[in-house]
Design a protein around this motif. Structure first.
Motif, mmCIF file in Angstrom:
data_model
loop_
_atom_site.group_PDB
_atom_site.id
_atom_site.type_symbol
_atom_site.label_atom_id
_atom_site.label_comp_id
_atom_site.label_asym_id
_atom_site.label_seq_id
_atom_site.Cartn_x
_atom_site.Cartn_y
_atom_site.Cartn_z
ATOM 1 N N LEU A 29 0.789 -1.154 -0.036
ATOM 2 C CA LEU A 29 -0.240 -0.016 -0.041
ATOM 3 C C LEU A 29 1.114 1.410 0.085
ATOM 4 C CD1 LEU A 29 -3.040 -0.946 2.499
ATOM 5 C CD2 LEU A 29 -3.086 -0.670 0.010
ATOM 6 N N SER A 30 1.920 1.252 0.676
ATOM 7 C CA SER A 30 3.019 2.656 0.649
ATOM 8 C C SER A 30 3.267 2.575 -0.671
ATOM 9 C CB SER A 30 4.181 2.129 1.748
ATOM 10 O OG SER A 30 4.862 1.287 1.308
ATOM 11 N N GLY A 31 3.778 1.509 -1.419
ATOM 12 C CA GLY A 31 4.173 1.642 -2.765
ATOM 13 C C GLY A 31 3.195 2.133 -3.545
ATOM 14 N N LEU A 32 1.844 1.738 -3.670
ATOM 15 C CA LEU A 32 0.878 2.438 -4.516
ATOM 16 C C LEU A 32 0.894 3.958 -4.147
ATOM 17 C CD1 LEU A 32 -1.943 -0.302 -4.105
ATOM 18 C CD2 LEU A 32 -0.431 0.393 -6.231
ATOM 19 N N ALA A 33 0.637 4.259 -2.783
ATOM 20 C CA ALA A 33 0.917 5.735 -2.250
ATOM 21 C C ALA A 33 2.049 6.543 -2.954
ATOM 22 C CB ALA A 33 0.798 5.749 -0.713
ATOM 23 N N THR A 34 3.153 5.956 -2.658
ATOM 24 C CA THR A 34 4.295 6.334 -3.385
ATOM 25 C C THR A 34 4.364 6.782 -4.898
ATOM 26 O OG1 THR A 34 5.895 5.511 -1.594
ATOM 27 C CG2 THR A 34 6.996 6.303 -3.852
ATOM 28 N N GLY A 35 3.702 5.694 -5.496
ATOM 29 C CA GLY A 35 3.679 5.853 -6.877
ATOM 30 C C GLY A 35 2.815 6.944 -7.262
ATOM 31 N N GLY A 36 1.373 7.101 -6.401
ATOM 32 C CA GLY A 36 0.680 8.306 -6.871
ATOM 33 C C GLY A 36 1.300 9.607 -6.470
ATOM 34 N N SER A 37 2.224 9.527 -5.501
ATOM 35 C CA SER A 37 2.835 10.751 -5.125
ATOM 36 C C SER A 37 3.885 11.174 -6.143
ATOM 37 C CB SER A 37 3.682 10.703 -3.743
ATOM 38 O OG SER A 37 4.160 11.771 -3.201
ATOM 39 N N TRP A 38 4.829 10.139 -6.645
ATOM 40 C CA TRP A 38 5.724 10.608 -7.716
ATOM 41 C C TRP A 38 4.905 10.998 -8.930
ATOM 42 C CZ3 TRP A 38 10.099 6.619 -8.208
ATOM 43 C CH2 TRP A 38 10.955 6.579 -7.260
ATOM 44 N N LEU A 39 4.062 10.539 -9.392
ATOM 45 C CA LEU A 39 3.301 10.836 -10.671
ATOM 46 C C LEU A 39 2.838 12.202 -10.479
ATOM 47 C CD1 LEU A 39 1.223 7.616 -11.393
ATOM 48 C CD2 LEU A 39 3.278 8.461 -12.572
ATOM 49 N N CYS A 40 2.190 12.493 -9.437
ATOM 50 C CA CYS A 40 1.881 14.047 -9.230
ATOM 51 C C CYS A 40 2.828 15.032 -9.014
ATOM 52 C CB CYS A 40 0.890 14.341 -7.899
ATOM 53 S SG CYS A 40 -0.686 13.315 -8.058
ATOM 54 N N TYR A 41 3.890 14.587 -8.301
ATOM 55 C CA TYR A 41 5.192 15.360 -8.072
ATOM 56 C C TYR A 41 5.933 15.505 -9.485
ATOM 57 C CZ TYR A 41 9.399 16.909 -6.006
ATOM 58 O OH TYR A 41 10.555 17.611 -5.614
ATOM 59 N N TYR A 42 6.342 14.849 -10.276
ATOM 60 C CA TYR A 42 7.240 14.913 -11.454
ATOM 61 C C TYR A 42 6.207 15.739 -12.307
ATOM 62 C CZ TYR A 42 10.929 12.801 -9.360
ATOM 63 O OH TYR A 42 12.060 12.537 -8.268
ATOM 64 N N LYS A 43 4.953 15.641 -12.566
ATOM 65 C CA LYS A 43 3.830 16.558 -13.202
ATOM 66 C C LYS A 43 4.141 17.734 -12.808
ATOM 67 C CE LYS A 43 0.858 16.983 -16.524
ATOM 68 N NZ LYS A 43 1.470 16.809 -18.043
ATOM 69 N N ALA A 44 3.969 17.918 -11.557
ATOM 70 C CA ALA A 44 4.199 19.520 -11.034
ATOM 71 C C ALA A 44 5.419 19.829 -11.537
ATOM 72 C CB ALA A 44 3.774 19.249 -9.439
ATOM 73 N N LEU A 45 6.776 19.069 -11.205
ATOM 74 C CA LEU A 45 7.765 20.034 -11.460
ATOM 75 C C LEU A 45 7.956 19.983 -12.980
ATOM 76 C CD1 LEU A 45 10.531 17.638 -9.588
ATOM 77 C CD2 LEU A 45 9.881 20.102 -9.397
ATOM 78 N N GLN A 46 7.535 19.459 -13.663
ATOM 79 C CA GLN A 46 7.525 19.393 -15.113
ATOM 80 C C GLN A 46 6.919 20.881 -15.531
ATOM 81 O OE1 GLN A 46 5.595 16.668 -18.048
ATOM 82 N NE2 GLN A 46 7.562 16.527 -19.106
ATOM 83 N N GLU A 47 5.917 21.210 -14.940
ATOM 84 C CA GLU A 47 5.017 22.567 -15.462
ATOM 85 C C GLU A 47 5.162 23.642 -14.308
ATOM 86 O OE1 GLU A 47 0.916 21.208 -15.403
ATOM 87 O OE2 GLU A 47 0.974 19.876 -17.115
ATOM 88 N N GLY A 48 5.716 23.377 -13.162
ATOM 89 C CA GLY A 48 6.116 24.558 -12.228
ATOM 90 C C GLY A 48 7.517 24.600 -11.841
ATOM 91 N N PRO A 49 7.848 25.771 -10.950
ATOM 92 C CA PRO A 49 9.243 26.199 -10.589
ATOM 93 C C PRO A 49 9.488 25.293 -9.243
ATOM 94 C CG PRO A 49 7.683 27.695 -9.861
ATOM 95 C CD PRO A 49 6.950 26.932 -10.925
ATOM 96 N N ALA A 50 10.577 24.699 -9.453
ATOM 97 C CA ALA A 50 11.018 23.633 -8.516
ATOM 98 C C ALA A 50 11.162 23.998 -6.944
ATOM 99 C CB ALA A 50 12.559 22.942 -8.801
ATOM 100 N N SER A 51 11.342 25.469 -6.835
ATOM 101 C CA SER A 51 11.454 26.138 -5.496
ATOM 102 C C SER A 51 10.047 26.527 -5.113
ATOM 103 C CB SER A 51 12.062 27.581 -5.878
ATOM 104 O OG SER A 51 11.491 28.448 -6.691
ATOM 105 N N VAL A 52 9.022 26.276 -5.742
ATOM 106 C CA VAL A 52 7.556 26.272 -5.242
ATOM 107 C C VAL A 52 6.810 25.079 -5.201
ATOM 108 C CG1 VAL A 52 5.353 27.326 -5.629
ATOM 109 C CG2 VAL A 52 7.410 28.502 -6.360
#
Length: 302
Positions: free
Chosen positions: A235-258
């Motif tokens: 379950l922690s792996g699934l949560a991590t997967g969800g977090s990563w997908l959101c995180y790197y999508k955000a990094l791709q479109e927004g500034p890393a410092s925010v």
């Protein structure tokens, strides 16, 4: 839209810490990391198939692939440190140190990505640093590290001074490598679909995690993982997967410092669940520290 992805990353990351803690009560942290990475990898590639970005693998430039691999290695190191720290330390102590990677990430973003540091952002960094310090407190009744024990002759014995505080060193290592992950990931996902980039770097983490398992001779303990803990690990792996997908999508479109500070707000989710699940309550000092961390993080948004 990237702000929503960053918030989603924070939510899933907060849940991950609690699920992972439940899964490493009797299971070796390196083994748990290796197993949960399999789940994350499967989740990541399913998303690649869903969005149809798998065909882009052959179009990835050598430089981009290099930074994705380096980001994966940094992530692997961060995970190994983080889950080892969780296994031997309190969540409410480990998580704040890990989240302090925000400070280092902002400095690295300034040096390598040329993102500006405004006076408001500098104030936010200061608040986060002070808040982290306040949350790292010694509980009443906590035993002194063996390295500080005094012999009958009145002299300190020769036991290593950091014995009993290794969780702190692992947590610091987690923060440093997490910062490198953010910077390398920001560079590595340039021109690459975020889900595909996540899947590639997760593959690197998987290899690194299992190398650590075999290097420490723990491969035979995989079959000995209690079913209940195995469930929490997955379950922690699934949560991590969800977090990563959101995180790197955000990094791709927004500034890393925010994006990074928003992601670190996952500490609120972790603290709430640590109280519900593990009954780890915050003292007045720790509560003040948490308030400063959240306040400093919110300043980053401006």
């Amino acid at each position: 839209m990237w702000i929503l992805y960053a918030c989603g990353s924070a939510l899933f990351a907060g849940i991950t810490s609690i699920l992972a803690k439940c899964g490493i009560r009797r299971t070796d942290s390196n083994v748990a990391t290796a197993v949960r990475t399999i789940v994350v990898l499967l989740f990541a590639w399913i998303m690649v198939l869903v969005v149809g970005s798998g065909s882009q693998i052959g179009q990835i430039e050598g430089r981009t692939l290099l930074f994705l691999i380096l980001s994966g290695l940094a992530t692997g190191a961060s995970w190994l440190c983080y889950f080892r720290a969780l296994a031997i330390g309190d969540i409410n102590k480990v998580v704040p140190i890990d989240k302090s990677s925000t400070v280092l990430t902002i400095l690295l973003a300034f040096l390598f990505l040329h993102e500006t540091i405004s006076p408001v952002k500098a104030a936010g960094v200061a608040l986060i640093a002070v808040g982290t310090f306040l949350m790292i407190e010694k509980k009443e009744g906590e035993k002194k590290p063996a390295g500080e024990a005094v012999s009958e002759s009145g002299r300190r014995n020769k036991t290593p001074i950091f014995h009993g505080k290794s969780w702190f060193l692992y947590a610091c290592g987690s923060a440093v490598f997490a910062s490198l992950t953010s910077i390398l990931g920001k560079i590595g996902i340039t021109g690459v679909e975020s889900n595909l980039g996540t899947a590639i770097r997760t593959g690197v983490v998987l290899v690194m995690a299992w190398v650590m398992v075999f290097a420490t001779g723990k491969q035979k303990t995989v079959r000995e993982i209690p079913p209940k803990e195995l469930g929490f690990i997955c379950l922690s792996g699934l949560a991590t997967g969800g977090s990563w997908l959101c995180y790197y999508k955000a990094l791709q479109e927004g500034p890393a410092s925010v994006v990074v500070p928003i992601d670190k707000l996952s500490i609120l989710v972790t603290v709430a669940f640590s109280w519900i699940v593990f009954r780890e309550r915050l003292s007045l000092r720790s509560g003040l520290g948490l308030g400063l961390i959240v306040g400093g993080t919110m300043l980053m948004l401006f």
